[in-house]
Design a protein around this motif. Structure first.
Motif, short mmCIF file in Angstrom:
data_model
loop_
_atom_site.label_atom_id
_atom_site.label_comp_id
_atom_site.label_asym_id
_atom_site.label_seq_id
_atom_site.Cartn_x
_atom_site.Cartn_y
_atom_site.Cartn_z
N THR A 126 -67.62 37.95 35.46
CA THR A 126 -68.97 38.49 35.59
C THR A 126 -70.02 37.38 35.68
OG1 THR A 126 -69.37 38.57 33.19
CG2 THR A 126 -68.31 40.49 34.20
N ARG A 127 -69.68 36.18 35.17
CA ARG A 127 -70.64 35.05 35.10
C ARG A 127 -71.87 35.42 34.26
NH1 ARG A 127 -69.79 31.00 39.01
NH2 ARG A 127 -67.60 31.10 39.65
N LEU A 128 -71.74 36.38 33.36
CA LEU A 128 -72.85 36.81 32.52
C LEU A 128 -72.80 36.19 31.13
CD1 LEU A 128 -72.71 40.63 33.36
CD2 LEU A 128 -74.52 39.04 34.06
N VAL A 129 -71.65 35.58 30.79
CA VAL A 129 -71.45 35.05 29.45
C VAL A 129 -71.65 33.54 29.47
CG1 VAL A 129 -69.77 34.76 27.59
CG2 VAL A 129 -69.88 36.91 28.84
N ASP A 130 -72.42 33.05 28.52
CA ASP A 130 -72.71 31.62 28.45
C ASP A 130 -71.78 30.88 27.51
OD1 ASP A 130 -75.46 31.44 29.94
OD2 ASP A 130 -75.63 33.16 28.62
N ALA A 157 -62.66 27.96 32.76
CA ALA A 157 -64.03 28.42 33.09
C ALA A 157 -65.05 27.40 32.63
CB ALA A 157 -64.29 29.77 32.44
N CYS A 158 -64.81 26.77 31.50
CA CYS A 158 -65.73 25.76 30.99
C CYS A 158 -65.72 24.52 31.89
CB CYS A 158 -65.36 25.39 29.56
SG CYS A 158 -66.56 24.33 28.74
N GLN A 159 -64.54 24.10 32.29
CA GLN A 159 -64.42 22.92 33.14
C GLN A 159 -65.06 23.16 34.51
OE1 GLN A 159 -60.22 22.00 33.12
NE2 GLN A 159 -60.32 21.01 31.12
N LYS A 160 -65.04 24.43 34.97
CA LYS A 160 -65.65 24.77 36.25
C LYS A 160 -67.14 25.08 36.11
CE LYS A 160 -61.38 26.85 38.03
NZ LYS A 160 -60.73 28.15 38.41
N LYS A 161 -67.67 24.93 34.89
CA LYS A 161 -69.09 25.18 34.60
C LYS A 161 -69.46 26.65 34.77
CE LYS A 161 -69.57 20.69 34.21
NZ LYS A 161 -69.61 20.04 32.86
N GLN A 162 -68.46 27.54 34.66
CA GLN A 162 -68.76 28.96 34.71
C GLN A 162 -69.35 29.46 33.40
OE1 GLN A 162 -64.94 30.54 35.76
NE2 GLN A 162 -65.14 30.08 37.93
N ILE A 163 -69.05 28.74 32.30
CA ILE A 163 -69.68 28.99 31.01
C ILE A 163 -70.17 27.66 30.48
CG2 ILE A 163 -68.35 31.06 30.44
CD1 ILE A 163 -66.50 29.34 28.76
N LEU A 164 -71.11 27.72 29.52
CA LEU A 164 -71.67 26.48 28.97
C LEU A 164 -70.71 25.80 28.01
CD1 LEU A 164 -75.34 27.64 28.22
CD2 LEU A 164 -74.51 26.36 30.20
#
Length: 224
Positions: A126-130, A157-164
């Motif tokens: 969703t790319r809604l979660v930080d 996801a973190c490595q891809k900068k999808q989450i902070l």
């Protein structure tokens, strides 16, 4: 009965950067960890003993109330993060995504706390979660494959900068967690390439703990 939520409007220990957070609590969990002290969120027979509960629209109203209007008619948020916790929030996937969408639309960052047993893929997409907090609960056994897969998904996801960012939490009990078991867990995390803060937390004894066989004697102190 419709799905109900608890809400804490003010916390300074739940956001990843130590700023003010507001916490939404979902009811119900797919685990029964003996050391869990949130029994009123986990055990259905105790739900009615929880703090004031809200339906989905009611908890959205509580989130909206964390906004305030400046003198120049622009809004600012009185909380940095909306944290969605439990219980296990991903048992209610649609509602969690709804709340994440709503919170994000108001300018809040979103953090989700999960026990890592339920596939997090849909949440991450969703790319809604930080920020994500994952529990590493199986201190005394090998980590189940599903949990390891979720760790790897969040790590990617973190490595891809999808989450902070994300973090891990493990509760330790006296006599059941040793230096060797923690070292073994660390080796397992390294084998997955996990790079995150890992919090080792002493068991917190309260009269609401699920297992009545536990006591203050099972608590590890911080130096230990």
């Amino acid at each position: 009965r419709s799905l109900m939520f608890g809400f804490n409007p003010f916390s300074m220990v739940d956001s990843p950067n130590g700023t003010i957070a507001s916490v939404v609590y979902t009811l119900g969990c797919n685990l029964r960890c003996e050391y869990c002290y949130n029994s009123s969120l986990v055990l259905p027979e105790l739900f009615s003993k929880n703090d004031k509960l809200y339906d989905l629209q009611g908890v959205k109203a509580q989130i909206l109330a964390k906004r305030s209007l400046n003198n120049n008619n622009s809004y600012f948020n009185k909380s940095d993060y909306i944290v969605i916790s439990g219980g296990e929030p991903l048992l209610h996937y649609d509602e969690v995504i709804d709340l994440a969408t709503y919170s994000s639309s108001l300018g809040f960052k979103v953090k989700v706390n999960t026990n890592a047993t339920i596939d997090v893929s849909r949440l991450l997409e969703t790319r809604l979660v930080d920020y994500v907090s994952l529990d590493l609960k199986d201190v005394f056994r090998n980590v189940p494959p599903a949990v390891g897969e979720n760790f790897a998904r969040v790590n990617a996801a973190c490595q891809k900068k999808q989450i902070l960012g994300f973090e891990l939490h493990t509760v330790l009990l006296r006599g059941k967690a040793t230096r060797e078991t923690v070292q073994s867990m660390a080796e397992g995390l390294n084998s997955l390439g996990i790079k995150a803060k890992w919090y080792l937390v002493g068991f917190k004894y309260t009269d609401t703990v699920i297992s009545k066989d536990l006591s203050m004697d099972d608590r590890l102190t911080e130096p230990e």
